[in-house]
Design a protein around this motif. Sequence first.
Motif, PDB file in Angstrom:
ATOM      1  N   UNK A 177       0.668  -0.856  -0.335  1.00 37.63           N
ATOM      2  CA  UNK A 177      -0.001   0.348  -0.075  1.00 37.63           C
ATOM      3  C   UNK A 177       0.971   1.233   0.068  1.00 37.63           C
ATOM      4  N   UNK A 178       1.956   1.098   0.775  1.00 36.59           N
ATOM      5  CA  UNK A 178       2.581   2.159   0.847  1.00 36.59           C
ATOM      6  C   UNK A 178       3.512   2.606  -0.475  1.00 36.59           C
ATOM      7  N   UNK A 179       3.946   1.739  -0.793  1.00 39.66           N
ATOM      8  CA  UNK A 179       5.271   1.886  -2.206  1.00 39.66           C
ATOM      9  C   UNK A 179       3.663   1.918  -3.512  1.00 39.66           C
ATOM     10  N   UNK A 180       3.036   1.084  -3.610  1.00 42.36           N
ATOM     11  CA  UNK A 180       1.584   1.720  -4.606  1.00 42.36           C
ATOM     12  C   UNK A 180       1.524   3.261  -4.569  1.00 42.36           C
ATOM     13  N   UNK A 181       1.436   3.849  -3.591  1.00 44.49           N
ATOM     14  CA  UNK A 181       0.953   5.236  -3.388  1.00 44.49           C
ATOM     15  C   UNK A 181       2.367   6.200  -3.584  1.00 44.49           C
ATOM     16  N   UNK A 182       3.305   6.200  -3.606  1.00 42.93           N
ATOM     17  CA  UNK A 182       4.509   6.435  -3.490  1.00 42.93           C
ATOM     18  C   UNK A 182       5.454   6.139  -4.857  1.00 42.93           C
ATOM     19  N   UNK A 183       4.563   6.283  -6.468  1.00 41.55           N
ATOM     20  CA  UNK A 183       5.595   6.401  -7.468  1.00 41.55           C
ATOM     21  C   UNK A 183       6.147   6.940  -7.646  1.00 41.55           C
ATOM     22  N   UNK A 184       7.768   7.058  -8.107  1.00 40.98           N
ATOM     23  CA  UNK A 184       8.938   8.187  -8.488  1.00 40.98           C
ATOM     24  C   UNK A 184       9.349   8.896  -7.485  1.00 40.98           C
ATOM     25  N   UNK A 185       9.215   8.002  -6.178  1.00 45.83           N
ATOM     26  CA  UNK A 185       9.514   8.829  -4.780  1.00 45.83           C
ATOM     27  C   UNK A 185      10.983   8.302  -4.077  1.00 45.83           C
ATOM     28  N   UNK A 186      11.509   9.062  -3.786  1.00 48.74           N
ATOM     29  CA  UNK A 186      12.970   8.356  -2.474  1.00 48.74           C
ATOM     30  C   UNK A 186      12.545   7.919  -1.676  1.00 48.74           C
ATOM     31  N   UNK A 187      12.795   7.030  -0.954  1.00 50.60           N
ATOM     32  CA  UNK A 187      12.203   6.612   0.315  1.00 50.60           C
ATOM     33  C   UNK A 187      12.980   5.464   1.327  1.00 50.60           C
ATOM     34  N   UNK A 188      13.133   6.237   2.819  1.00 45.58           N
ATOM     35  CA  UNK A 188      13.608   5.324   3.550  1.00 45.58           C
ATOM     36  C   UNK A 188      13.184   4.294   4.000  1.00 45.58           C
ATOM     37  N   UNK A 189      13.721   3.252   3.744  1.00 47.66           N
ATOM     38  CA  UNK A 189      13.741   1.016   4.400  1.00 47.66           C
ATOM     39  C   UNK A 189      14.752   1.430   5.421  1.00 47.66           C
ATOM     40  N   UNK A 190      14.055   0.830   6.569  1.00 46.63           N
ATOM     41  CA  UNK A 190      14.898   0.468   7.739  1.00 46.63           C
ATOM     42  C   UNK A 190      14.261  -1.026   7.632  1.00 46.63           C
ATOM     43  N   UNK A 191      15.104  -1.792   7.541  1.00 44.21           N
ATOM     44  CA  UNK A 191      14.888  -4.223   7.863  1.00 44.21           C
ATOM     45  C   UNK A 191      15.652  -4.215   8.608  1.00 44.21           C
ATOM     46  N   UNK A 192      15.446  -5.016   8.869  1.00 49.05           N
ATOM     47  CA  UNK A 192      16.501  -6.514   9.722  1.00 49.05           C
ATOM     48  C   UNK A 192      17.409  -7.011   8.812  1.00 49.05           C
ATOM     49  N   UNK A 193      18.088  -7.496   9.362  1.00 48.63           N
ATOM     50  CA  UNK A 193      18.813  -8.533   8.300  1.00 48.63           C
ATOM     51  C   UNK A 193      20.162  -9.225   9.051  1.00 48.63           C
ATOM     52  N   UNK A 194      19.461 -11.269   9.496  1.00 48.71           N
ATOM     53  CA  UNK A 194      21.011 -11.332   9.806  1.00 48.71           C
ATOM     54  C   UNK A 194      20.850 -11.038  11.964  1.00 48.71           C
ATOM     55  N   UNK A 195      19.767 -10.283  12.261  1.00 47.10           N
ATOM     56  CA  UNK A 195      19.506  -9.670  13.634  1.00 47.10           C
ATOM     57  C   UNK A 195      19.621  -8.152  13.811  1.00 47.10           C
ATOM     58  N   UNK A 196      20.343  -7.451  12.632  1.00 43.40           N
ATOM     59  CA  UNK A 196      20.745  -6.102  13.139  1.00 43.40           C
ATOM     60  C   UNK A 196      19.807  -5.601  11.768  1.00 43.40           C
ATOM     61  N   UNK A 197      19.817  -4.214  12.608  1.00 40.41           N
ATOM     62  CA  UNK A 197      18.887  -3.070  12.209  1.00 40.41           C
ATOM     63  C   UNK A 197      19.850  -2.181  10.994  1.00 40.41           C
ATOM     64  N   UNK A 198      19.009  -1.837   9.808  1.00 39.62           N
ATOM     65  CA  UNK A 198      19.880  -1.204   8.906  1.00 39.62           C
ATOM     66  C   UNK A 198      19.362   0.054   8.468  1.00 39.62           C
ATOM     67  N   UNK A 199      18.913   0.860   7.759  1.00 41.02           N
ATOM     68  CA  UNK A 199      18.525   1.558   6.598  1.00 41.02           C
ATOM     69  C   UNK A 199      18.878   2.000   5.426  1.00 41.02           C
ATOM     70  N   UNK A 200      17.626   1.915   4.057  1.00 40.03           N
ATOM     71  CA  UNK A 200      18.740   2.317   2.523  1.00 40.03           C
ATOM     72  C   UNK A 200      17.366   3.262   2.619  1.00 40.03           C
ATOM     73  N   UNK A 201      18.141   3.812   1.774  1.00 38.41           N
ATOM     74  CA  UNK A 201      16.873   4.712   1.172  1.00 38.41           C
ATOM     75  C   UNK A 201      17.319   3.726  -0.769  1.00 38.41           C
ATOM     76  N   UNK A 202      15.321   3.792  -0.615  1.00 39.00           N
ATOM     77  CA  UNK A 202      15.139   3.405  -1.797  1.00 39.00           C
ATOM     78  C   UNK A 202      14.192   4.587  -2.784  1.00 39.00           C
ATOM     79  N   UNK A 203      14.831   4.207  -4.491  1.00 39.30           N
ATOM     80  CA  UNK A 203      14.132   4.737  -5.269  1.00 39.30           C
ATOM     81  C   UNK A 203      12.895   4.134  -5.550  1.00 39.30           C
ATOM     82  N   UNK A 204      11.372   4.753  -5.701  1.00 37.13           N
ATOM     83  CA  UNK A 204      10.318   3.413  -6.253  1.00 37.13           C
ATOM     84  C   UNK A 204      10.209   3.794  -7.272  1.00 37.13           C
ATOM     85  N   UNK A 205      10.064   2.420  -8.151  1.00 36.26           N
ATOM     86  CA  UNK A 205       9.820   3.305  -9.508  1.00 36.26           C
ATOM     87  C   UNK A 205       8.608   3.045  -9.788  1.00 36.26           C
ATOM     88  N   UNK A 206       8.140   3.103 -11.067  1.00 35.67           N
ATOM     89  CA  UNK A 206       6.388   2.515 -11.491  1.00 35.67           C
ATOM     90  C   UNK A 206       5.833   2.263 -12.947  1.00 35.67           C
TER      91      UNK A 206
END
Length: 423
Positions: free
Chosen positions: A246-275
């Motif tokens: 829902x969040x991604x589909x309503x944000x075409x073309x926007x650069x968004x910050x994702x917080x994610x967890x991998x192997x027990x560690x949390x990280x953040x990354x910027x993702x440029x949403x396509x359309x």
Amino acid sequence: MPFPNMDSVESILAIVVVFGALVFVHELGHFLLAKRAGILCREFALGMGPKIFRVKRGETEYTLRLLPIGGMVRMAGEDPEMEMLKPHMEVSLERDALGKVTHFLLDGPGNASARAITGTVVRFDLEKDLYIVLDVGGEERQFSVHPQAQLVKDGQEVQIAPLNRQFKGKTISQRFWAIFAGPFANFLLAFVLFIAIGLLYGVPKDIPYLGEVRANGPAAQAGLMQGDKIISIQGQPVSSWKEIVQIISQSPGKEMQFEYERNGQRNTVLVKVGKDENNVGKIMVTNPLTYAPGEVLKYGATSTYEFTAMILKSLGMLFTGSVGLNDLSGPVGIFKMTGEFAQQGMAILMKWAAVLSINLGLINLLPLPALDGGRLAFIAVEALRGRPVDPHKEGMVHFLGFAFLMLLILVVTWNDLQRLFFQ
């Protein structure tokens, strides 16, 4: 829209297999419950029109007919075959070791054996008491008839059907289930197909994890990987896959910050949403899948229920006038879509076959003459009033209903042809 590549063997084979399976399973449901009730099933047919293949096994003739639409189980009592034998007709009788008539030779004594008895029919009962009285040389003689005796005319054999082997001779419950089993088999087929899809391709899970991350897509370019758990997007916590979509589909073309967890560690990354072409945001990832048997069974049941509800809603719109005849597709349109789905992969084709199976089951349950639902309606009326509706009146209603259905098929087929060649 151009017609799909129907010259491809894959598309043609898909159409034959899908529609053959839907009709076969539907008729198999009728057949198995009719046989269970002890009804004599004279024919199990796939297709309509002239027979192009036939084989006799036991009491039933299995046939393949020319036109690849529909099918039938011909049950005893639905045809006037007993009219083959009439009073004042000359017949020859062949009997077994116990003296019971096994064959009625209706073409005269020419093909009869030396032991056959020839005479003129005086009276007979092939439904209840199973006997025949012949005038043999001026003397009336009565013979007992075997319950599986054959009427033989022009080289063709037709087995007699005592009342306890006829559809009309069965209880209301037995007749109800013999008719209802056809549509029910289609729902069961859809359930099995959805389970097969789940086992082969996995069941989508509504959890905030990434499934397949497509190469060179926005998510992959940002460094996200399959199995990453998404904690938040632009500071908004997420707890399900639906929320991520829902969040991604309503944000075409926007650069968004994702917080994610991998192997027990949390990280953040910027993702440029396509359309996509509809300006819906995409990051080229799929939802996570599970192959757990419990989840697969649940997926089969919920998918069958959800598509049933969706089709019922569509049918309701048709009867309320919200959808017109011009919006309907007939055999041509359905064949066309089946060919298209066949080109998109087995999973899509299997899901389409499941939806078609549900649709076939629901359509047949509508209380319309000539459909299974119409026959069930007459059985319900019989149960309420305590006696059956006059067979001639019921037959006329079904005939008129069949004529209406054929007219409807012609209309929707014309709609399909117009969309195919003139749009």
